[in-house]
Design a protein around this motif. Structure first.
Motif, PDB file in Angstrom:
ATOM      1  N   ASP A 106     -16.477   6.717 -32.171  1.00  0.00           N
ATOM      2  CA  ASP A 106     -17.462   7.619 -31.575  1.00  0.00           C
ATOM      3  C   ASP A 106     -16.757   8.929 -31.233  1.00  0.00           C
ATOM      4  O   ASP A 106     -15.944   8.983 -30.309  1.00  0.00           O
TER       5      ASP A 106
ATOM      6  N   CYS B  55     -20.611   2.010 -23.802  1.00  0.00           N
ATOM      7  CA  CYS B  55     -20.620   3.334 -24.431  1.00  0.00           C
ATOM      8  C   CYS B  55     -21.975   4.003 -24.245  1.00  0.00           C
ATOM      9  O   CYS B  55     -22.065   5.216 -24.034  1.00  0.00           O
TER      10      CYS B  55
ATOM     11  N   THR C 172     -17.758  11.511 -29.778  1.00  0.00           N
ATOM     12  CA  THR C 172     -18.119  12.150 -28.512  1.00  0.00           C
ATOM     13  C   THR C 172     -17.271  11.642 -27.348  1.00  0.00           C
ATOM     14  O   THR C 172     -17.339  12.190 -26.247  1.00  0.00           O
TER      15      THR C 172
ATOM     16  N   LYS D 205     -22.748   7.475 -21.951  1.00  0.00           N
ATOM     17  CA  LYS D 205     -23.417   8.668 -22.465  1.00  0.00           C
ATOM     18  C   LYS D 205     -24.634   9.043 -21.625  1.00  0.00           C
ATOM     19  O   LYS D 205     -25.019  10.209 -21.568  1.00  0.00           O
TER      20      LYS D 205
END
Length: 296
Positions: A154, A135, A156, A139
């Motif tokens: 998460d 993760c 996002t 990002k």
């Protein structure tokens, strides 16, 4: 209104052909339109670019200098457009995937093969890590997509569950009689436990579930890979918490035995995740489609 780039394209074509009429035919324009474009460019640059003669046109010294730069720029634009077309047709490019070792071995490989057979010119870059690590690199832009153990909290990330998996306990010959009948989790934790390391999302999921039942675990062994869990259990070092779908070879061959629980651990998923804020590349989109279509 004709753009500056279009003016330079006309300029290059006339410079190469040394003829307004030939340039007009190549550009599917009228000759007066080509002549007007050259005059407009000369006005804007305040310089004469061509010598006009009854036999055609030739570049002036200033025109020759400009032609060298403009022709190079136009060629680079053409090359760039060709490269974009190659990417659109997936004849070149790279697909960067983040995935754990176990998921890569037991889930991902058939989809990599199917994608490679369909788009053989796309290169793969595979980065391994835990779900938490994947993760993070997702990002940072190091990978396009990640294939992880769910759940992931998460906001996002876009999460696409692919298959359900089940966490079970397994043991070797030494313990199979002890856990031959349905047993409770309270009974299981009285035995030597073999778990993945704490940073593993799979470990956290099972541990959180057991904690919700008021059961705390204290493993004898904490390991870094699923395969080691199976091997440690096989040589009777304890009871291992494993993913059932990734342990079938050991179970089918009688090398390990599933511990029958009074209450099964709730299933969870493996899936694809990517950033909501960043559009997927065409290669990534096609790869996700292959996974989803093969699962239908």
């Amino acid at each position: 209104m004709i753009s500056k780039l279009d003016l330079y394209k006309v300029f290059c074509k006339v410079g190469k052909s040394e003829s307004f009429s030939k340039a007009a035919r190549d550009l599917y324009m009228t000759q007066p339109a080509v002549s007007q474009a050259i005059m407009q460019l000369e006005r804007e640059l305040d310089i004469r670019l061509f010598n006009r003669t009854p036999k055609g046109v030739s570049l002036t010294n200033e025109g020759k200098l400009l032609f060298e730069y403009v022709n190079s720029a136009i060629n680079l634009i053409d090359v760039g457009e060709e490269k974009i077309l190659e990417f659109k047709n997936l004849t070149v490019g790279e697909l960067k995937i983040g995935v754990g070792d176990t998921i890569s071995r037991y889930f991902l490989l058939p989809y990599l093969e199917a994608f490679h057979n369909k788009y053989p010119n796309i290169k793969f870059k595979i980065i391994n890590g835990t779900t938490l690590e994947l993760c993070s690199i997702l990002k940072s832009g190091e990978v396009d997509i990640a294939i992880c153990n769910f759940p992931i909290a998460d906001s996002t990330l876009e999460l696409r569950p692919c298959i359900d998996i089940h966490d079970i306990f397994v043991c070797g010959e030494k313990y199979k009689d002890i856990v031959s009948g349905p047993v409770s989790l309270d009974q299981v934790v009285q035995l030597p436990l073999i778990f993945l390391e704490k940073k593993s999302n799979s470990r956290r999921y099972v541990e959180d579930y057991m904690m919700s039942k008021g059961i705390k675990i204290s493993p004898e062994f904490e390991l870094g890979s699923h395969d080691l869990l199976l091997e440690f259990a096989k040589i009777n070092l304890g009871i291992a918490c494993v993913t059932k779908e990734f342990s079938q070879e050991y179970l089918n061959k009688g090398m390990l035995y599933e511990v029958q629980l009074n209450e099964e651990i709730p299933r969870r998923s493996i899936g694809v995740c990517f950033l909501k804020s960043v559009p997927l590349s065409l290669a990534s989109t096609k790869f996700v489609e292959i996974i989803e279509n093969k699962l239908i």
